[in-house]
Write an enzyme that holds these catalytic residues in place. Sequence first.
Site, PDB file in Angstrom:
ATOM      1  N   ASP A 287      26.204  39.626  41.579  1.00  0.00           N
ATOM      2  CA  ASP A 287      27.647  39.448  41.656  1.00  0.00           C
ATOM      3  C   ASP A 287      27.924  38.460  42.800  1.00  0.00           C
ATOM      4  OD1 ASP A 287      30.402  41.808  41.230  1.00  0.00           O
ATOM      5  OD2 ASP A 287      30.358  39.636  41.392  1.00  0.00           O
TER       6      ASP A 287
HETATM    7  C1  GLC Z   1      33.709  39.147  41.205  1.00  0.00           C
HETATM    8  C2  GLC Z   1      33.546  40.419  40.388  1.00  0.00           C
HETATM    9  C3  GLC Z   1      32.789  40.213  39.107  1.00  0.00           C
HETATM   10  C4  GLC Z   1      33.048  38.807  38.613  1.00  0.00           C
HETATM   11  C5  GLC Z   1      32.409  37.863  39.600  1.00  0.00           C
HETATM   12  C6  GLC Z   1      32.705  36.408  39.237  1.00  0.00           C
HETATM   13  O1  GLC Z   1      33.707  39.425  42.566  1.00  0.00           O
HETATM   14  O2  GLC Z   1      32.987  41.545  41.031  1.00  0.00           O
HETATM   15  O3  GLC Z   1      33.232  41.200  38.185  1.00  0.00           O
HETATM   16  O4  GLC Z   1      32.466  38.615  37.334  1.00  0.00           O
HETATM   17  O5  GLC Z   1      32.821  38.102  40.935  1.00  0.00           O
HETATM   18  O6  GLC Z   1      34.073  36.176  39.349  1.00  0.00           O
END
Ligand code: GLC
Length: 744
Positions: A287
Site C-alpha cells: 500500500d
Molecule cells: C491508499 C489506500 C489504498 C489505495 C492506495 C492507492 O492509501 O490505503 O486503498 O489503493 O493508497 O491510492
Amino acid sequence: MRELTKILMILLVVFAASCSIDNSKKGGEKEKFINDLIGKMTLEEKIGQLSLFSAGIDPTVPVSNPKYADDIKAGRVGAVFAAFTTRDIERLQKMAVEESRLGIPMLFGYDVIHGFKTIFPMPLAETASWNPDLIRHTARIAADEASATGVNWFFAPMVDVTHEPRWGRGVEGSGEDPYLASVVAVARVKGYQGDDLKDVSTVAACPKHFAGYGFVEAGKEYAPVDVSEGRLRNLILPPFKAAIDAGALTMMSAFNDVNGVPAAANKFLMTDILRGEWNYNGFVVSDFGSIDSLVVQGYAENNKQTAELAFNAGGDIDMESSSYKDNIPALVKEGKIDIRDIDRAVRNVLNVKWELGLFKDPYKYIDKTREKTRMLTKQNLETARQMAWESFVLLKNNNRVLPLDLKKYRSIALIGPLADNQADYMGTWIAQGDTFNVVTLKQGLEKQLPSGIRLNYAKGCNIEGDDCSGFSEAINAARRSDIILLAIGEKGNMSGESGSRGDITIPGVQSELLYELSKLDKPVVLLLSNGRPLAIEKEVAASDAVLVTWIPGTAGGDAVADVLLGQYNPSGKLPVTFPRSVSQVPIYYNHLPSNRPGDPSNRYSCSYIDIPFTPLYPFGYGLSYTTFKYSDLKLDRKEGGENDIVKVSVKVKNTGDFDGEEVVQLYIRDVAASLIRPVKELKAFKKVFIKKGEEKTITFELKPERDFAFYRADMTYGTEPGRFLIFAGTNSQDVLKEEYLLKE
Ligand code: GLC
C-alpha cells in the site's frame, strides 16, 4: 547386469528430458517469452518492474519520485499510478516502450472503487443489494469506462471484513460477514477481469488490504491490529481466498500490522499462506508508502532494512516508497536478497502484463474513440439508478407512509442538507466522476412529481456545525406541507480512508432539526445518507419512515425519488449491524456464544446494566413495501456425512399489497466445536421476486464439507461431527430453525 542397469539409466534420463521438453511446450510461449526477457534484464531493470510511481497527474496522489520520467525511460519503472486519460497514458507508455532499452510496457493502476466516470453507490451500499450479478455488472461498467483511457489495473476490490462502524473504510467493503464479502469479492473480480483478459475492456483486479485492516483497534484509522489466528483464518481471510480463486491477478498488502508484524513485511501472510497454502502466482503490491513506514512502525531499523524485510517476506512491488529502487542493488550484492527471488517477483509482474496482452500491444487499452463514447452512457446511468434502488434499506414504514400517496399528499416539504447536495451523494474515491453530473434528490423529485404537487424545499441546516438559523424556514416549509421528507446524514468524506469517527451519531444539529419538525404532527420520512452504520435510535423513534440511502452516486436523486414514489419497492438488507450506540461497539451478528448468553431479564448474562445489549437493527435486516411470511423450513435429511448434500427448502409468501423482491437468507450454527463457532453464520442467500399473494418454495443445497468446514483448534481446515442448527429467514434474527446431525 551392469550393462543393463546402464542402459536403463540412459533411458530414464532421456525420458525425463523429453518430459521437461513437453512441459516447456505445455508451459508454452508465455514461459519462454518471460524467461528470455528476464535473461536479458539487468538488476536495475528487474527492480524497475518492482517499482510503482505516481506521475503526479491526480493532484490527490503526491509524486514521491520527481525523476519518474527519467526512470521510465531508463526502464526503472514497471507501473504508473493515477494516470487516467489516453493523452497521459499514451505519453508515459511510449516512454517505456519506445525509449527504454527493453521496451517493457507498464501497468497503469488506479483507485476505481465504485465507478470511473459513472459513479455507483459506495461498495457497502452495493453489498446491501445482495445482488452479486448486478454488482458484477457495475464492476464491468467501471472496467469498460476506465480501460478506454488506458487504465489496466484497479486497486480494488476492497474485501476487508469489519465489525467496526467507527472505522471509515467499511464503506469501501462488504460489511461484517465473510460469506457475503466473499460472494461480492468474486463478483467484483469477475466484473473487472471479465471473461477474457485479452479483451480491451478488462483490467487486473487487486483485492485489498491483505490483511486484517478492518480490525484496527477502536476503529481508529491506521491503528494496530491484534487478532487470533482463528479469527484471521475463519473471518478475515475467506474473501481474499475467494478473490484469488476467482482469478484475481494481483493483491495489495495492508498498512496495519497483524499481531505485531506489519502486513507489508508479513511472511506468514504473503508467503506461507498466500503462496504456500493458496498457490497464488500473481504479485503483491504494497500500500502507499507502507514499505518506507516499516521504520516508524517499529519493524525496521532503517530504510535499507525495509526493502530487505518487505521483499523477503513476499512483497513484490513497492508502491511509492523508492525503498526497493534505492536499496535492493546493495542488498543483492550483500547476499541479503537472493537474485532468484528477484527473478520470481519479476516473473509475477511480467506474467500479469502478458495476461493483459500488453506485450502483444502495449497501446491496446488506449483508445480515444472509446474514451469519448464509453463514459456515462444511458445504459451505464440506468444501471447506476437500478443499483441505487436495490441498495436502499427500508428500516421503518409506520402506517405505510411510503410509497408516497400523491392523492393524499398534495404538498411535500423537502428539507435537509442532503436534499439538494451533489458532492455528498458521490462519496470518496470518485476517480473521474464529475460532481456536476449527480442528480440530487430535489432534482429527482422535481422531474417526477406531477404538476399539481407542490414541493416546498428548505435546507434547514448544514451537515456540520451548530447553526440553527435555518430551522425557522424549514419549519415554515413543513407547516405549508402535508408530509415532511428530511434528507440528513454524513458528508461523503466522513467515511473512506482517514474517515474514522469516534461518534457515530448524525453530525451537527440535523437531529435537532428532525425533533423540531416531528413536533408538527405531520408524517416524517427520514432519508439517511451514511457511509457506515449510525446510532439513530432516537431519530428512528421521531420518524414515521426511515430509508437508508447510503451514498448513492451519480443517479442517486433519481433513485431515491423512484423509491419514494413506488417505482421500485425497496429490497435492500443491511450488510452491517446497526448499533443503538457506539458504546455497544463492536456488535455484530456472527459473534461467538457466551457461557451466559444475553438475557434482558437476567443481570448475570452477557449484557450491560445501563443499556440494552441488542442491536438497533440486525445484520440482514430490511423491510419492503409488502410483507413476506416464511413457513415450512424442511431438510431432506436429518443427518449425514460431510460429503452428503442437504437439500433445504422454505416457503415464502408475499402477504402484502405490492409485488416485491425478498432476500431469503440461510444460516447455520455449529453447536459444539473444538473452536467455538458463531451463533449464526450466513452460508447462502437468494434474492427472489414474488408477486403479491404469491407463495414460492425457495431451495438451497448445503454441502457440509464446504459449508460446515472451518479452521479448527489445531488450525487444520475441515468439519467436526455433531449437531448443527439450520436457519432460514428474512434477516439474521427472524428465522425458522431445524436441526441436523453431521455424522463421523
Ligand atoms: C491508499 C489506500 C489504498 C489505495 C492506495 C492507492 O492509501 O490505503 O486503498 O489503493 O493508497 O491510492
